[in-house]
Design a protein around this motif. Structure first.
Motif, PDB file in Angstrom:
ATOM      1  N   HIS A 474       0.749  -1.288  -0.043  1.00  0.00           N
ATOM      2  CA  HIS A 474      -0.023  -0.097  -0.160  1.00  0.00           C
ATOM      3  C   HIS A 474       0.804   1.212  -0.031  1.00  0.00           C
ATOM      4  CE1 HIS A 474      -4.153   1.354   0.267  1.00  0.00           C
ATOM      5  NE2 HIS A 474      -3.497   2.485   0.748  1.00  0.00           N
ATOM      6  N   LYS A 475       1.929   1.275   0.777  1.00  0.00           N
ATOM      7  CA  LYS A 475       2.699   2.548   0.706  1.00  0.00           C
ATOM      8  C   LYS A 475       3.682   2.532  -0.397  1.00  0.00           C
ATOM      9  CE  LYS A 475       3.156   2.310   5.656  1.00  0.00           C
ATOM     10  NZ  LYS A 475       2.461   3.543   5.850  1.00  0.00           N
ATOM     11  N   VAL A 476       3.825   1.655  -1.049  1.00  0.00           N
ATOM     12  CA  VAL A 476       4.529   1.696  -2.490  1.00  0.00           C
ATOM     13  C   VAL A 476       3.571   2.101  -3.655  1.00  0.00           C
ATOM     14  CG1 VAL A 476       5.512   0.442  -4.519  1.00  0.00           C
ATOM     15  CG2 VAL A 476       6.163  -0.127  -1.918  1.00  0.00           C
ATOM     16  N   MET A 477       2.385   1.561  -3.466  1.00  0.00           N
ATOM     17  CA  MET A 477       1.259   2.357  -4.058  1.00  0.00           C
ATOM     18  C   MET A 477       0.916   3.800  -3.962  1.00  0.00           C
ATOM     19  SD  MET A 477      -1.350  -0.898  -4.510  1.00  0.00           S
ATOM     20  CE  MET A 477      -1.023  -2.428  -5.159  1.00  0.00           C
ATOM     21  N   PHE A 478       1.082   3.957  -2.536  1.00  0.00           N
ATOM     22  CA  PHE A 478       0.771   5.544  -2.296  1.00  0.00           C
ATOM     23  C   PHE A 478       2.026   6.349  -3.064  1.00  0.00           C
ATOM     24  CE2 PHE A 478       1.591   9.180   0.643  1.00  0.00           C
ATOM     25  CZ  PHE A 478       0.298   9.582   0.592  1.00  0.00           C
ATOM     26  N   ASP A 479       3.042   5.807  -3.000  1.00  0.00           N
ATOM     27  CA  ASP A 479       4.323   6.551  -3.658  1.00  0.00           C
ATOM     28  C   ASP A 479       3.999   6.391  -5.093  1.00  0.00           C
ATOM     29  OD1 ASP A 479       5.013   7.203  -0.981  1.00  0.00           O
ATOM     30  OD2 ASP A 479       6.741   5.736  -1.117  1.00  0.00           O
ATOM     31  N   PHE A 480       3.504   5.680  -5.850  1.00  0.00           N
ATOM     32  CA  PHE A 480       3.154   5.561  -7.068  1.00  0.00           C
ATOM     33  C   PHE A 480       1.890   6.554  -7.560  1.00  0.00           C
ATOM     34  CE2 PHE A 480       5.287   1.094  -7.897  1.00  0.00           C
ATOM     35  CZ  PHE A 480       6.477   1.477  -7.601  1.00  0.00           C
ATOM     36  N   GLY A 481       1.324   6.927  -6.486  1.00  0.00           N
ATOM     37  CA  GLY A 481       0.034   7.790  -6.768  1.00  0.00           C
ATOM     38  C   GLY A 481      -1.247   6.806  -7.050  1.00  0.00           C
ATOM     39  N   MET A 482      -1.090   5.505  -6.823  1.00  0.00           N
ATOM     40  CA  MET A 482      -2.369   4.651  -7.274  1.00  0.00           C
ATOM     41  C   MET A 482      -3.182   4.744  -6.112  1.00  0.00           C
ATOM     42  SD  MET A 482      -0.028   1.325  -8.302  1.00  0.00           S
ATOM     43  CE  MET A 482      -1.345   0.377  -8.712  1.00  0.00           C
ATOM     44  N   VAL A 483      -3.029   4.974  -4.974  1.00  0.00           N
ATOM     45  CA  VAL A 483      -3.967   5.245  -3.738  1.00  0.00           C
ATOM     46  C   VAL A 483      -3.661   6.402  -3.049  1.00  0.00           C
ATOM     47  CG1 VAL A 483      -4.176   2.676  -3.718  1.00  0.00           C
ATOM     48  CG2 VAL A 483      -2.414   3.847  -2.218  1.00  0.00           C
ATOM     49  N   ASN A 484      -4.498   6.961  -2.321  1.00  0.00           N
ATOM     50  CA  ASN A 484      -4.370   8.360  -1.704  1.00  0.00           C
ATOM     51  C   ASN A 484      -4.436   8.362  -0.198  1.00  0.00           C
ATOM     52  OD1 ASN A 484      -7.038   7.685  -1.556  1.00  0.00           O
ATOM     53  ND2 ASN A 484      -7.791   9.752  -1.982  1.00  0.00           N
ATOM     54  N   THR A 485      -4.134   6.961   0.268  1.00  0.00           N
ATOM     55  CA  THR A 485      -4.116   6.794   1.947  1.00  0.00           C
ATOM     56  C   THR A 485      -2.659   6.083   2.292  1.00  0.00           C
ATOM     57  OG1 THR A 485      -5.276   4.907   1.931  1.00  0.00           O
ATOM     58  CG2 THR A 485      -6.473   6.505   2.351  1.00  0.00           C
ATOM     59  N   LYS A 486      -2.231   6.335   3.256  1.00  0.00           N
ATOM     60  CA  LYS A 486      -0.710   5.859   3.661  1.00  0.00           C
ATOM     61  C   LYS A 486      -1.053   4.407   4.173  1.00  0.00           C
ATOM     62  CE  LYS A 486       2.541   8.863   4.877  1.00  0.00           C
ATOM     63  NZ  LYS A 486       3.109   9.458   5.998  1.00  0.00           N
ATOM     64  N   GLU A 487      -2.297   4.092   4.775  1.00  0.00           N
ATOM     65  CA  GLU A 487      -2.407   2.881   5.259  1.00  0.00           C
ATOM     66  C   GLU A 487      -3.627   2.216   4.609  1.00  0.00           C
ATOM     67  OE1 GLU A 487      -0.897   0.945   7.331  1.00  0.00           O
ATOM     68  OE2 GLU A 487       0.811   2.306   7.597  1.00  0.00           O
ATOM     69  N   PRO A 488      -3.421   0.830   4.519  1.00  0.00           N
ATOM     70  CA  PRO A 488      -4.700   0.090   3.796  1.00  0.00           C
ATOM     71  C   PRO A 488      -5.801  -0.193   4.579  1.00  0.00           C
ATOM     72  CG  PRO A 488      -2.981  -1.231   4.213  1.00  0.00           C
ATOM     73  CD  PRO A 488      -2.547  -0.150   4.485  1.00  0.00           C
ATOM     74  N   PHE A 489      -5.867  -0.297   5.819  1.00  0.00           N
ATOM     75  CA  PHE A 489      -6.847  -0.768   6.840  1.00  0.00           C
ATOM     76  C   PHE A 489      -6.953  -0.044   8.106  1.00  0.00           C
ATOM     77  CE2 PHE A 489      -4.236  -4.634   5.314  1.00  0.00           C
ATOM     78  CZ  PHE A 489      -5.479  -4.986   4.290  1.00  0.00           C
ATOM     79  N   VAL A 490      -8.177   0.719   8.259  1.00  0.00           N
ATOM     80  CA  VAL A 490      -8.574   1.566   9.165  1.00  0.00           C
ATOM     81  C   VAL A 490      -8.730   0.943  10.587  1.00  0.00           C
ATOM     82  CG1 VAL A 490      -9.689   3.579  10.295  1.00  0.00           C
ATOM     83  CG2 VAL A 490      -9.265   3.556   7.568  1.00  0.00           C
ATOM     84  N   ASN A 491      -9.881   0.023  10.537  1.00  0.00           N
ATOM     85  CA  ASN A 491      -9.976  -0.660  11.689  1.00  0.00           C
ATOM     86  C   ASN A 491      -9.603  -2.022  11.533  1.00  0.00           C
ATOM     87  OD1 ASN A 491     -12.041   1.039  13.667  1.00  0.00           O
ATOM     88  ND2 ASN A 491     -12.410   1.555  11.752  1.00  0.00           N
ATOM     89  N   LEU A 492      -8.906  -2.866  12.511  1.00  0.00           N
ATOM     90  CA  LEU A 492      -8.752  -4.124  12.290  1.00  0.00           C
ATOM     91  C   LEU A 492      -9.176  -4.999  13.645  1.00  0.00           C
ATOM     92  CD1 LEU A 492      -7.143  -6.483  11.108  1.00  0.00           C
ATOM     93  CD2 LEU A 492      -5.281  -5.933  12.658  1.00  0.00           C
ATOM     94  N   LEU A 493      -9.992  -6.004  13.498  1.00  0.00           N
ATOM     95  CA  LEU A 493     -10.624  -6.754  14.213  1.00  0.00           C
ATOM     96  C   LEU A 493     -10.211  -8.225  14.178  1.00  0.00           C
ATOM     97  CD1 LEU A 493     -14.384  -7.164  15.179  1.00  0.00           C
ATOM     98  CD2 LEU A 493     -12.907  -9.022  15.262  1.00  0.00           C
ATOM     99  N   THR A 494      -9.375  -8.744  15.165  1.00  0.00           N
ATOM    100  CA  THR A 494      -8.753 -10.117  15.032  1.00  0.00           C
ATOM    101  C   THR A 494      -9.741 -10.940  15.807  1.00  0.00           C
ATOM    102  OG1 THR A 494      -7.273  -9.461  16.943  1.00  0.00           O
ATOM    103  CG2 THR A 494      -6.484  -9.421  14.468  1.00  0.00           C
TER     104      THR A 494
END
Ligand SMILES: [Zn+2]
Length: 748
Positions: A474-494
């Motif tokens: 996700h971070k690489v995609m962010f640097d490539f401009g493909m996505v506009n958030t730094k992290e892929p998952f806001v809430n995580l439930l395990t």
């Protein structure tokens, strides 16, 4: 249908209705706010187990409440279809991997549908299909061109059973995580992703993950492991060479008399088994000894009482043993030798080895040309399709013998060239699948709209590998401009595990509850209800059959009350504000309001769905004991029951759909309803109040009492209450009464 609850008939009817009317197909509705709820996708083993069902039930419930809240919900499912387990299982079962995989998908999709999950099947993905992995190959080429991919000949973890290389993370106690056989060291050319380039971001952005379980964040911290310390240069015995180390504690340098190096270390090529360094602080000899180290690179140096020294950019393979003496030398000589020290930090995270020497995976789009060297395939030639194999000799299949696949043309000089014959590790596919669900053609506008994933749900066993790899992608995609958030998952439930006899259910132990048997006996709704009622989502719980029966009885009661409501034959179009309520009616309405608040708190804030279910049960109990004598009574009864049905619908979608549409004859489907809101009392204000009754600090019941009562009257009523009297029959120590709020009775 008769007025007895027959879950199988109800569920068949409702699922057929959903199918005919395409109820859960995903539509990207621009007028609504988006909500992306994602469950970790399954590997198509051929059978859904209870752990899957727990995961998807939690996801389905969250999706359902978000729909009722008015969101456009994306709730997709797909198949993590490549990989060694599938290849091995296919081999064991005497079928080709693709046939084995697609058959299993068919079976598991049917099982998912039988459980009534509201997945968007029009967004289903299968990672072994070329229309999935072509995007992965394209992304790999982008990474290659950005210098984030490299090939290196190095010692690797070789699994002699599965005949492939394993990542360090896939070696547990020196054994393969799937094969459980002893791992060998072998020197092989491998492809790597330069995940270490992102170590700093992966580490510091853990601070952004405020809605992740703390334990997962801690596990990632430990995995990436930032070490603050110093770079130190050692002079060799000879003058011409310097040897750089990373040292955590500068002071310990003067106690240093031996350095251990891995016997895989490159220096072994230049020196004999023993040589020495000169300590830059005290100018004494430091012996260097080559030693065999365990493959497990997560030895905790501090715990072992070794000085934590790690050679820069190498395998975690260097230990320096110290002796505690000569402390006085330190500060005098430090200043003197300052040039040898530099403040620094490093990470334990290693680059990610992504190539596997196996058939069942995505081909790596690389060409070997005699003139031009190693270069990526031309993008217009993608996808590089995995060659089909047609007979059962696939275990002896070799890409190198498959001329049609192997022979290629150099994208640069057009001369004859060869293809890379390694395939991707299956963790590559699972690192970005959440993006593929959103858009067929990877349209940037869509990705910008739908990312990040609002809620991610899955097992805690994915806390490090999968969840670090996806964050890296996700971070690489962010640097490539493909996505506009730094992290892929806001809430995580395990979610926790489902246990039987105190251990995780597993085929080998023979402690498995067969979900299909339960569905046949009690229906999918009962199973879903039980699975969330048994424990809070994060906790493991013990499988208990009588719990299932209890849940089934609860649905029986819901069913019976629906028929009672139907029998009222009364048009409820009453104007609530114009009604004048009696005290007993008010009590009920206020109690409902109070419970509703708690329900929403537990759905949206704590996600304690087990508490939510018990609150539903108290609503049902409350109206079951409410005597209906007037039209206003009927109105109240009916309104509360219909609210309960809507609230129950994400958990038990079949019975609620049926009762709502078929029995009560409502026109709008239950899934299109809005979340019930509280009754609004203007006329009655504070005539009554809610009193929480506790015994020894434990909640026992809620009483609705008149505000006009004196404190002693309140206490008197509580002590004589039919549910409380049993606790105080042999007296009590103390009563703590917080006016109009809580009463706590301390008993012996
Ligand atoms: Zn060439």
């Amino acid at each position: 249908m008769k007025s007895k609850y027959l879950p199988l008939q109800v569920e068949k009817y409702v699922q057929n209705f959903w199918k005919i009317n395409n109820i859960f197909l995903f539509k990207d509705d621009a007028s609504l706010k988006k909500y992306y709820c994602l469950c970790m996708f399954p590997y198509p083993s051929g059978k859904l187990h209870i752990g899957h069902i727990r995961n998807y039930t939690i996801g389905d419930i969250i999706s359902g409440y978000k729909r009722l809240e008015g969101y456009n919900v994306l709730n997709p499912i797909g198949w993590d279809a490549f990989g060694l387990p599938a290849e091995n299982a296919a081999y064991c079962n005497g079928v080709l991997p693709n046939i084995w995989t697609f058959n299993n998908i068919k079976v598991m999709r049917r099982q998912l549908k039988r459980l009534g999950f509201s997945f968007n099947y029009n967004r289903e993905i299968t990672t072994c299909k070329a229309d999935y992995y072509k995007w992965e190959q394209l992304f790999f080429i982008k990474l290659f061109k950005s210098g984030l991919v490299y090939r290196k000949k190095s010692y690797v973890n070789w699994d002699p059973f599965d005949k492939t290389v394993l990542a360090n993370e896939q070696v547990l106690d020196g054994k393969g995580w799937r094969s459980n056989v002893k791992i060998e060291r072998k020197k092989v050319s491998q492809w790597y992703f330069k995940i270490t380039e992102y170590a700093s971001d992966l580490y510091s952005d853990l601070n952004l993950l405020t809605e992740w379980p703390l334990k997962v964040v801690e596990m990632q911290k430990k995995w990436i492991n930032r070490l603050d310390g110093y770079d130190i240069s050692f002079k060799f015995g000879e003058k011409f060479l310097f040897f750089n180390f990373f040292l955590k504690n500068l002071g310990s340098i003067c106690f240093l008399n031996t350095v251990f190096l891995s016997n895989e270390h490159i220096l072994l090529n230049y020196f004999i088994r023993k040589f020495f360094l000169i300590n830059p602080v005290i100018f004494k000899k430091i012996n260097v000894v080559f030693k065999k180290f365990s493959f497990n690179n997560h030895i905790d140096l501090y715990d072992l009482n070794f000085l934590d020294v790690i050679k820069k950019n190498s395998f975690l393979n260097l230990f320096i043993k110290i002796k505690k003496k000569n402390l006085n030398y330190l500060f005098l000589n430090l200043l003197y030798n300052l040039k040898s020290f530099r403040k620094s930090y490093k990470f334990s995270l290693k680059d990610w080895c992504i190539s596997r020497q196996r058939y069942w995976g995505s081909p790596i789009p690389i060409i070997y040309c005699n003139n031009c060297g190693v270069l990526p395939e031309n993008e217009i030639n993608l996808p590089i399709v995995l060659p089909k194999i047609s007979n059962m000799t696939f275990t002896s299949f070799s890409f190198k013998k498959n001329i049609g696949f192997l022979n290629s043309t150099c994208p640069l000089c057009k001369s004859n060239a060869f293809r890379e014959t390694d395939t991707f590790d299956t963790f590559v596919e699972s690192s970005w699948y959440y993006i593929r669900y959103i858009s067929d053609l990877m349209v940037k506008k869509k990705l910008f709209k739908w990312l990040p994933v609002d809620q991610y749900i899955g097992g805690v066993e994915h806390a490090t590998m999968h969840l670090i790899y996806s964050r890296f992608f996700h971070k690489v995609m962010f640097d490539f401009g493909m996505v506009n958030t730094k992290e892929p998952f806001v809430n995580l439930l395990t979610q926790g595990m489902v246990l039987m006899g105190g251990t995780k259910m597993s085929k080998s132990k023979g402690n498995i509850a067969d979900q299909e048997d339960i569905v046949v006996k009690y229906g999918a709704d009962t199973l879903r209800l039980f699975i969330v009622f048994a424990a809070p989502p994060e906790q493991s719980f013990e499988w208990k059959t009588n719990g299932i029966k209890g849940c089934n009885r609860f649905l029986d009661q819901v069913w019976d009350i629906a028929f009672k409501v139907k029998s009222f034959c009364f048009d409820v179009n009453m104007d609530f504000d114009s009604l004048v309520f009696e005290t007993y009616q008010l009590e009920l309405l206020k109690k409902f309001n109070f419970i509703l608040d708690k329900i929403y708190l537990n759905i949206f804030k704590t996600k304690a769905f087990n508490v939510v279910i018990s609150l539903f049960m108290s609503i049902l109990k409350m109206i079951s004991s409410f005597r209906v004598n007037s039209n206003v009574d009927i109105f109240i009864y009916k309104t509360i029951f219909e609210s309960l049905l809507v609230l129950l619908s994400p958990v038990v979608p079949h019975i609620t759909h049926y009762l709502w549409s078929v029995v009560l004859g409502k026109h709008d489907l239950i899934i299109y309803q809005k979340l019930p809101i509280k009754f609004n009392f203007i006329q009655l204000n504070d005539d009554v109040f809610n009193l929480i009754v506790k015994v020894n600090n434990k909640f026992k019941k809620l009483l609705v009492l008149s505000s006009k009562l004196s404190d002693s009257d309140v206490i008197d009523i509580v002590l004589k209450d039919s549910d409380i009297i049993k606790f105080v029959s042999s007296g009590f120590k103390d009563i703590i009464y917080k006016k109009f709020k809580i009463i706590n009775i301390l008993v012996y």
